[in-house]
Write an enzyme that holds these catalytic residues in place. Sequence first.
Site, PDB file in Angstrom:
ATOM      1  N   SER A 167       1.655  -9.693  -0.916  1.00  0.00           N
ATOM      2  CA  SER A 167       1.313  -8.274  -0.771  1.00  0.00           C
ATOM      3  C   SER A 167       1.637  -7.689   0.595  1.00  0.00           C
ATOM      4  CB  SER A 167      -0.172  -8.068  -1.084  1.00  0.00           C
ATOM      5  OG  SER A 167      -0.974  -8.902  -0.266  1.00  0.00           O
ATOM      6  N   GLU A 217      -9.714   7.102   3.702  1.00  0.00           N
ATOM      7  CA  GLU A 217     -10.633   6.146   4.320  1.00  0.00           C
ATOM      8  C   GLU A 217      -9.815   4.916   4.665  1.00  0.00           C
ATOM      9  OE1 GLU A 217     -10.117   6.271   1.085  1.00  0.00           O
ATOM     10  OE2 GLU A 217      -9.626   4.159   0.743  1.00  0.00           O
ATOM     11  N   LYS A 268       0.803  -1.234   0.000  1.00  0.00           N
ATOM     12  CA  LYS A 268       0.000   0.000   0.000  1.00  0.00           C
ATOM     13  C   LYS A 268       0.829   1.275   0.000  1.00  0.00           C
ATOM     14  CE  LYS A 268      -4.487  -1.415   1.617  1.00  0.00           C
ATOM     15  NZ  LYS A 268      -4.350  -2.832   2.057  1.00  0.00           N
TER      16      LYS A 268
HETATM   17  C1  LIG Z   1      -5.188  -3.874   1.748  1.00  0.00           C
HETATM   18  C2  LIG Z   1      -4.460  -5.104   1.450  1.00  0.00           C
HETATM   19  C3  LIG Z   1      -4.833  -5.944   0.368  1.00  0.00           C
HETATM   20  C4  LIG Z   1      -6.063  -5.696  -0.474  1.00  0.00           C
HETATM   21  O1  LIG Z   1      -6.049  -4.533  -1.229  1.00  0.00           O
HETATM   22  P1  LIG Z   1      -5.861  -4.554  -2.811  1.00  0.00           P
HETATM   23  O2  LIG Z   1      -6.203  -3.179  -3.218  1.00  0.00           O
HETATM   24  O3  LIG Z   1      -6.775  -5.580  -3.370  1.00  0.00           O
HETATM   25  O4  LIG Z   1      -4.446  -4.890  -3.069  1.00  0.00           O
HETATM   26  C5  LIG Z   1      -4.061  -7.051   0.095  1.00  0.00           C
HETATM   27  N1  LIG Z   1      -2.986  -7.368   0.842  1.00  0.00           N
HETATM   28  C6  LIG Z   1      -2.595  -6.601   1.882  1.00  0.00           C
HETATM   29  C7  LIG Z   1      -1.392  -7.006   2.657  1.00  0.00           C
HETATM   30  C8  LIG Z   1      -3.309  -5.456   2.224  1.00  0.00           C
HETATM   31  O5  LIG Z   1      -2.921  -4.697   3.263  1.00  0.00           O
END
Ligand SMILES: *Cc1c(COP(=O)(O)O)cnc(C)c1O
Length: 403
Positions: free
Chosen positions: A385, A118, A96
């Site tokens: 992610s 948000e 993010k």
């Molecule tokens: C917020 C988050 C997501 C989901 O958000 P996307 O916009 O779909 O990427 C996925 N993985 C992590 C670690 C997150 O913090």
Amino acid sequence: MSKYADLLNLPDAQGHFGPYGGRFVSETLSHALEQLEEQYTRLSADPAFQAEFDKDLAQYVGRPSPLYHAERWSNHLGGAQIWLKREDLNHTGAHKVNNTVGQALLAKYSGKQRIIAETGAGQHGVATATVAARLGLKCQVYMGAEDVKRQAPNVYRMKLLGAEVISVESGSKTLKDAMNEAMRDWVTNVDDTFYIIGTVAGPHPYPLLVRNFNAVAGREAREQALQQIGRLPDALIACIGGGSNALGLFHPFITDDEVEMYGIEAGGEGIESGRHAAPLNAGRPGVLHGNRTYLMEDDAGQITPTHSISAGLDYPGVGPEHANLKDVGRVKYELATDAEVMEAFADLCKYEGIIPALESSHALAFAKRLAPTLGKDKHLIVNLSGRGDKDIMTVAKMQGITL
Ligand SMILES: *Cc1c(COP(=O)(O)O)cnc(C)c1O
């Protein structure tokens, strides 16, 4: 030539991805969005802005993130080689921050002194509070009252970083209500306020700029694959909340027709149970938060409650670009249930010494299903992610352990 070459021209000038996206907002907001679009178009062609963004990614976020061969886990599964794009190693522990660093730079160049955002689980709120602190900008984060209760550590993190968390009491008191409130605030205070949206959703140009700020991960992965594997991967896998980490990885490969792509939605307790967060698999098109996309809604057009073991995937909509990629068949959208996610999470801890986020564990769960069906000479890249330290309480609870 790629049969998907046209996808590179999206969105069009009105922010449409096929029949999705657009800008369904009031006149005041429409004006602010036009200004943002104009500013972004100008700055994204400005080498000085690009150089500053690249420097922040290198020196503050810690990029490039490694492409790591999960060799022991691949051997255990007995099929394709699994590679992890290590977005969990970024500053603040997830993908993010790529986007919040980019949007904070836009805020700085626009001279606006106040940032709003948000947040649902609090991850985007923390990533926003982080960049606001670094630039010395005032920061207020809208968060549903239910989420404020459920995500106390992230509320406290935002406070430590100097942000103010505004608890939202309307509607279901969750992410979608927080987003409504943030948009309302922005309409009123647009002259001095920059709104940092956390995923590839919202009205045009947000889906475009959030995708582009995240695409650094896909550009790196493409180069790393060519060097480390010696060719492009056979498939990419990423989890889908709003869809920003997935588009960040996928987009730089979109015209590599031989590379398959899988977006994994939160299957929760299974589609039949109704307790999931899978608008692309089980929803239908409608309008939410200023854009047209697939939504989870009932016959009367009311948004239905979502469920996922991972708070970050708990959103009833999805970025409009994904809606189009589904319809044209470029990306396949699959599901992972909470139970499969728990198993994949445990696997990565045990075989690789990596504690993954529960969101990312959805992508891992699908890789665990797919890899054994393929030969050992096939290569999959999974977007890791985020890191899972934030999730250990949830996992312990699922295992019936009290910490
Ligand atoms: C917020 C988050 C997501 C989901 O958000 P996307 O916009 O779909 O990427 C996925 N993985 C992590 C670690 C997150 O913090």
